[in-house]
Each structure stands twice: as C-alpha cells, then as structure tokens.
Design a protein around this motif. Structure first.
Motif, PDB file in Angstrom:
ATOM      1  N   VAL A 162      28.190  37.553 -27.784  1.00 24.98           N
ATOM      2  CA  VAL A 162      28.145  36.869 -29.088  1.00 24.98           C
ATOM      3  C   VAL A 162      29.027  37.629 -30.080  1.00 24.98           C
ATOM      4  CG1 VAL A 162      26.662  36.440 -31.101  1.00 24.98           C
ATOM      5  CG2 VAL A 162      25.801  35.953 -28.813  1.00 24.98           C
ATOM      6  N   ILE A 163      29.709  36.872 -30.909  1.00 27.59           N
ATOM      7  CA  ILE A 163      30.299  37.459 -32.119  1.00 27.59           C
ATOM      8  C   ILE A 163      29.569  36.833 -33.298  1.00 27.59           C
ATOM      9  CG2 ILE A 163      32.372  37.589 -33.569  1.00 27.59           C
ATOM     10  CD1 ILE A 163      34.006  37.727 -30.986  1.00 27.59           C
ATOM     11  N   ALA A 164      29.089  37.680 -34.192  1.00 28.36           N
ATOM     12  CA  ALA A 164      28.356  37.205 -35.376  1.00 28.36           C
ATOM     13  C   ALA A 164      29.205  37.522 -36.613  1.00 28.36           C
ATOM     14  CB  ALA A 164      26.996  37.879 -35.461  1.00 28.36           C
ATOM     15  N   PRO A 165      30.033  36.563 -37.041  1.00 29.90           N
ATOM     16  CA  PRO A 165      30.862  36.836 -38.228  1.00 29.90           C
ATOM     17  C   PRO A 165      30.025  36.825 -39.503  1.00 29.90           C
ATOM     18  CG  PRO A 165      31.717  34.950 -36.957  1.00 29.90           C
ATOM     19  CD  PRO A 165      30.320  35.248 -36.477  1.00 29.90           C
ATOM     20  N   GLY A 166      30.462  37.640 -40.443  1.00 29.54           N
ATOM     21  CA  GLY A 166      29.984  37.496 -41.812  1.00 29.54           C
ATOM     22  C   GLY A 166      30.830  36.422 -42.492  1.00 29.54           C
ATOM     23  N   TYR A 167      30.750  36.376 -43.818  1.00 29.16           N
ATOM     24  CA  TYR A 167      31.459  35.324 -44.559  1.00 29.16           C
ATOM     25  C   TYR A 167      32.970  35.443 -44.319  1.00 29.16           C
ATOM     26  CZ  TYR A 167      27.031  34.170 -46.605  1.00 29.16           C
ATOM     27  OH  TYR A 167      25.724  33.764 -46.757  1.00 29.16           O
ATOM     28  N   THR A 168      33.556  34.341 -43.881  1.00 30.51           N
ATOM     29  CA  THR A 168      34.953  34.319 -43.440  1.00 30.51           C
ATOM     30  C   THR A 168      35.680  33.216 -44.183  1.00 30.51           C
ATOM     31  OG1 THR A 168      34.167  35.034 -41.255  1.00 30.51           O
ATOM     32  CG2 THR A 168      36.415  34.199 -41.368  1.00 30.51           C
ATOM     33  N   ASP A 169      36.921  33.496 -44.520  1.00 29.84           N
ATOM     34  CA  ASP A 169      37.683  32.625 -45.420  1.00 29.84           C
ATOM     35  C   ASP A 169      38.133  31.334 -44.724  1.00 29.84           C
ATOM     36  OD1 ASP A 169      39.123  31.670 -47.495  1.00 29.84           O
ATOM     37  OD2 ASP A 169      40.650  33.234 -47.454  1.00 29.84           O
ATOM     38  N   THR A 170      37.252  30.331 -44.684  1.00 28.27           N
ATOM     39  CA  THR A 170      37.563  29.027 -44.074  1.00 28.27           C
ATOM     40  C   THR A 170      36.998  27.919 -44.963  1.00 28.27           C
ATOM     41  OG1 THR A 170      35.489  28.728 -42.879  1.00 28.27           O
ATOM     42  CG2 THR A 170      37.193  30.032 -41.761  1.00 28.27           C
ATOM     43  N   ALA A 171      37.242  26.670 -44.518  1.00 30.62           N
ATOM     44  CA  ALA A 171      36.736  25.515 -45.270  1.00 30.62           C
ATOM     45  C   ALA A 171      35.218  25.563 -45.407  1.00 30.62           C
ATOM     46  CB  ALA A 171      37.158  24.227 -44.569  1.00 30.62           C
ATOM     47  N   MET A 172      34.528  26.078 -44.359  1.00 32.09           N
ATOM     48  CA  MET A 172      33.056  26.137 -44.406  1.00 32.09           C
ATOM     49  C   MET A 172      32.599  26.950 -45.618  1.00 32.09           C
ATOM     50  SD  MET A 172      30.452  27.455 -41.425  1.00 32.09           S
ATOM     51  CE  MET A 172      30.413  26.056 -40.349  1.00 32.09           C
ATOM     52  N   VAL A 173      33.337  28.038 -45.897  1.00 29.65           N
ATOM     53  CA  VAL A 173      32.956  28.929 -46.998  1.00 29.65           C
ATOM     54  C   VAL A 173      33.496  28.420 -48.330  1.00 29.65           C
ATOM     55  CG1 VAL A 173      33.601  31.217 -47.886  1.00 29.65           C
ATOM     56  CG2 VAL A 173      32.387  31.012 -45.739  1.00 29.65           C
ATOM     57  N   SER A 174      34.616  27.684 -48.294  1.00 34.45           N
ATOM     58  CA  SER A 174      35.132  27.104 -49.551  1.00 34.45           C
ATOM     59  C   SER A 174      34.113  26.153 -50.158  1.00 34.45           C
ATOM     60  CB  SER A 174      36.422  26.322 -49.325  1.00 34.45           C
ATOM     61  OG  SER A 174      37.304  27.062 -48.564  1.00 34.45           O
ATOM     62  N   SER A 220      41.549  35.700 -38.630  1.00 31.79           N
ATOM     63  CA  SER A 220      42.220  36.433 -37.546  1.00 31.79           C
ATOM     64  C   SER A 220      41.491  37.731 -37.205  1.00 31.79           C
ATOM     65  CB  SER A 220      43.693  36.681 -37.862  1.00 31.79           C
ATOM     66  OG  SER A 220      43.789  37.508 -38.973  1.00 31.79           O
ATOM     67  N   GLU A 221      40.705  38.275 -38.152  1.00 33.81           N
ATOM     68  CA  GLU A 221      39.909  39.472 -37.813  1.00 33.81           C
ATOM     69  C   GLU A 221      38.801  39.120 -36.820  1.00 33.81           C
ATOM     70  OE1 GLU A 221      40.551  42.183 -41.823  1.00 33.81           O
ATOM     71  OE2 GLU A 221      39.121  40.542 -41.889  1.00 33.81           O
ATOM     72  N   VAL A 222      38.255  37.915 -36.946  1.00 31.93           N
ATOM     73  CA  VAL A 222      37.250  37.468 -35.964  1.00 31.93           C
ATOM     74  C   VAL A 222      37.942  37.188 -34.622  1.00 31.93           C
ATOM     75  CG1 VAL A 222      35.482  35.740 -35.462  1.00 31.93           C
ATOM     76  CG2 VAL A 222      35.858  36.470 -37.828  1.00 31.93           C
ATOM     77  N   ALA A 223      39.133  36.566 -34.707  1.00 29.13           N
ATOM     78  CA  ALA A 223      39.870  36.223 -33.481  1.00 29.13           C
ATOM     79  C   ALA A 223      40.228  37.472 -32.669  1.00 29.13           C
ATOM     80  CB  ALA A 223      41.124  35.446 -33.854  1.00 29.13           C
ATOM     81  N   SER A 224      40.566  38.555 -33.344  1.00 24.50           N
ATOM     82  CA  SER A 224      40.924  39.791 -32.623  1.00 24.50           C
ATOM     83  C   SER A 224      39.760  40.283 -31.774  1.00 24.50           C
ATOM     84  CB  SER A 224      41.284  40.907 -33.608  1.00 24.50           C
ATOM     85  OG  SER A 224      42.359  40.515 -34.382  1.00 24.50           O
ATOM     86  N   VAL A 278      30.752  41.206 -37.240  1.00 25.33           N
ATOM     87  CA  VAL A 278      32.059  41.335 -37.910  1.00 25.33           C
ATOM     88  C   VAL A 278      31.820  40.914 -39.345  1.00 25.33           C
ATOM     89  CG1 VAL A 278      34.486  40.621 -37.836  1.00 25.33           C
ATOM     90  CG2 VAL A 278      33.119  40.543 -35.737  1.00 25.33           C
ATOM     91  N   ASN A 279      31.314  41.860 -40.174  1.00 26.31           N
ATOM     92  CA  ASN A 279      30.819  41.387 -41.479  1.00 26.31           C
ATOM     93  C   ASN A 279      31.078  42.342 -42.643  1.00 26.31           C
ATOM     94  OD1 ASN A 279      28.802  43.393 -41.452  1.00 26.31           O
ATOM     95  ND2 ASN A 279      27.392  42.088 -40.325  1.00 26.31           N
ATOM     96  N   GLY A 280      32.031  43.277 -42.470  1.00 27.82           N
ATOM     97  CA  GLY A 280      32.374  44.175 -43.578  1.00 27.82           C
ATOM     98  C   GLY A 280      31.211  45.038 -44.039  1.00 27.82           C
ATOM     99  N   GLY A 281      30.221  45.237 -43.165  1.00 27.78           N
ATOM    100  CA  GLY A 281      29.078  46.105 -43.483  1.00 27.78           C
ATOM    101  C   GLY A 281      27.967  45.396 -44.239  1.00 27.78           C
ATOM    102  N   MET A 282      28.060  44.060 -44.355  1.00 24.39           N
ATOM    103  CA  MET A 282      27.075  43.327 -45.170  1.00 24.39           C
ATOM    104  C   MET A 282      25.685  43.350 -44.548  1.00 24.39           C
ATOM    105  SD  MET A 282      27.366  39.439 -46.503  1.00 24.39           S
ATOM    106  CE  MET A 282      26.286  38.796 -47.764  1.00 24.39           C
ATOM    107  N   HIS A 283      25.624  43.339 -43.224  1.00 23.23           N
ATOM    108  CA  HIS A 283      24.318  43.429 -42.539  1.00 23.23           C
ATOM    109  C   HIS A 283      24.485  44.343 -41.335  1.00 23.23           C
ATOM    110  CE1 HIS A 283      20.336  42.229 -41.137  1.00 23.23           C
ATOM    111  NE2 HIS A 283      20.877  42.300 -39.929  1.00 23.23           N
ATOM    112  N   LEU A 284      23.662  45.388 -41.276  1.00 23.71           N
ATOM    113  CA  LEU A 284      23.780  46.353 -40.180  1.00 23.71           C
ATOM    114  C   LEU A 284      22.598  46.172 -39.242  1.00 23.71           C
ATOM    115  CD1 LEU A 284      24.860  49.397 -42.371  1.00 23.71           C
ATOM    116  CD2 LEU A 284      26.304  47.771 -41.130  1.00 23.71           C
TER     117      LEU A 284
END
Ligand code: NDP
Length: 265
Positions: free
Chosen positions: A199-211, A234-238, A258-264
């Motif tokens: 699993v990859i669990a992204p944090g808030y990512t700059d897409t239409a869903m977040v717009s 692209s950080e999630v894609a990597s 992948v969340n910039g430290g928002m949830h550990l």
C-alpha cells in the motif's frame, strides 16, 4: 490549476515523441487504474519513463484520456473498476493489447464527503465500491496470471485518512483502511509466488481531488503538514516505481506513508 499541476502537464507533453520510438517489446506490463489524471497520470508516466509498457484505465473523462494518450503515447482503456464484469472485459482488452500484466496499481478512487448523519446509503456504497471493491475486482482478474508466471507486483493506493480518520469521510476512511487489511492478507497469500502486494498512503497531494477542498479548510490542512506543502503527484509516483522494482522484492504487506510528516504511524 496550480504550479505543480502545470509542471507535470509540461513534463507529460514532452513525453510523446521521445516514447513513441522506444522499443518496449521486452518490457514489463503495468496497468494503472485511474491512470489518466492526477496521481494516476503521474504514476503512468513515471512507469513509462522507467521502461514499462503502460495501460492507463479511466472511467468517464474521455477527452482527458485522449489528451493524455496523445501527449504520452500511453494506451488508455475505459471501464468502471467498481463493476466486476467490466473489469473482466477491461483486463482482457489490456492482455490482448499489451500482454500479461506484471504490475497492477489500484489507484482509481473517489470521495463523497459528508458527515455520517447526513450520508446517504448511495454515498456510502459508491465510495466503498469504487475505492475498495475495485481492489478485489482488479486483483482477482490479474493475480491468477501472476501466480502462474511466478511474478507480480500489486500496489494499492490508500490514504493518510485511512490511518488518521477524517471528519466527513467515514465512507472514504473505511474503504481506504479496508485496502490495508486486504493488502496484508493478499501479500501473505502471494509471497511464495514471488508476488509482492503493498500500500501507498499519500497525504494531501496536489490534484483535482484536493482542489475541491475549500480554501479555508486547505489553509488549516497546510498548517498541519510539517514540510509545509502538499505532495506533488510525481513524489507519490516515485514510490510506486521503487516498490515495483527488483530492489523492493523483499518488501510486501507494508504501508508506505507519503505525507510530509503529517501523520506518523
Ligand atoms: P483524481 O480525481 O484526480 O483522479 C481519479 C482518477 O480515477 C481519474 O482518472 C478517474 O477517471 C479515475 N476513476 C474514478 N472512479 C473510477 C472508476 N469507477 N473506474 C475507473 N476509473 C475511475 O484523483 P487523485 O489523483 O487525487 O487520487 C488518486 C488516488 O489517490 C485515489 O485513490 C485517492 O483516493 C488517492 N489519494 C489522493 C489524495 C490527494 O490528496 N489527491 C490523498 C490520498 C489518497 P475519470 O476522471 O475518467 O472518472
């Protein structure tokens, strides 16, 4: 549209010519659901760049998919991943077009945010079926072939909100948390066949869903992200490219945040 979205669009536009001439006959085949927009588009293009033959699925936005395909030379396939019969047909089209699937990325997802006391059974069902049942539908279509060939990579896209919970998202958090248990179990079933499932669990990512998130809500969200910004797609894609690689062959059943430290966790 934000600066990051524009940057990834420019990157995608530059891909078409350079990719149409590359010989990919010996390449592995990757199928990315929801692979023509947002995080999925970044995953599809990162996998293409990493040498895969890529099939990008989408549901309804044909104009977006056609533009994406024109700019990248990636083949696109329309079907609804929440519907089992459509997945059977869609996967067989990908098999006919590109060959056996080595890597499946279950990325397609939707939100229908509303507090539980106002949530309709339809809003519950739509999210569970699109975000969770789709993983069953898609994995059951590809995993047998992977087992027979003794090779496979499956990467399921969950969310930070599966781990932290989020008001207004009982449907989404339940679906995305369900993905984690599903992944662990399938990983245990599949490890002896050289198939990893993560699993990859992204944090808030700059897409239409977040717009779609109101500006005042986003301001508060940004204050809670220790790195002080959203992820780029692209950080999630990597991370997908890494988990799919041979270097990650011993990693299975895990959840990569992948969340910039928002949830550990
Ligand atoms: P977008 O809304 O930008 O893109 C979603 C993609 O999924 C589109 O290509 C869409 O196709 C496709 N899709 C939706 N429903 C279906 C369906 N039933 N069948 C086939 N394809 C479908 O989303 P994001 O890129 O923002 O999100 C991608 C994934 O990442 C989702 O699973 C999301 O939950 C997860 N995520 C996103 C975060 C974020 O901050 N953006 C944070 C954490 C997780 P079409 O447009 O044609 O309908």
């Amino acid at each position: 549209m934000t600066k990051n979205n524009l940057a990834s669009e420019a990157f995608i536009s530059s891909l078409s010519e350079q990719n149409s001439n590359i010989d990919r006959s010996d390449s592995k085949v990757a199928l990315v659901t929801g692979g023509t927009a947002g995080i999925g588009a970044a995953i599809s293009t990162a996998l293409l760049k990493a040498g895969y033959k890529v099939a990008a699925n989408y549901r309804s936005h044909t104009a977006v998919a056609e533009e994406f395909s024109k700019n990248t030379s990636i083949k696109t396939f329309a079907w609804d991943v929440s519907d089992y019969a459509s997945c059977v047909v869609g996967v067989s089209q990908v098999l006919d077009s590109l060959g056996p699937i080595d890597l499946l990325v279950n990325n397609a997802g939707i939100t229908r945010d509303v507090m539980l006391h106002n949530m309709s059974p339809e809003q519950w069902r739509e999210v569970i079926e699109t975000d969770l049942t789709s993983c069953f539908n898609m994995c059951s279509c590809v995993v047998k072939g992977m087992r027979d060939r003794r090779y496979g990579r499956i990467i399921n896209i969950s969310s930070i909100n599966a781990l932290s919970g989020q008001a207004g998202q009982t449907n989404y958090a339940a679906a995305k948390a369900g993905i984690i248990g599903f992944t662990k179990s399938l990983a245990l079933e599949s490890a002896s066949r050289n198939i990893t499932v993560n699993v990859i669990a992204p944090g808030y990512t700059d897409t239409a869903m977040v717009s779609a998130v109101p500006a005042n809500v986003m301001e508060n969200i940004l204050k809670k992200i220790p790195v002080g910004r959203l992820n780029t797609p692209s950080e999630v894609a990597s991370c997908v490219v890494f988990l799919a690689s041979d270097d990650a062959r011993v990693i299975t059943g895990t959840t990569m945040s992948v969340n910039g430290g928002m949830h550990l966790n």
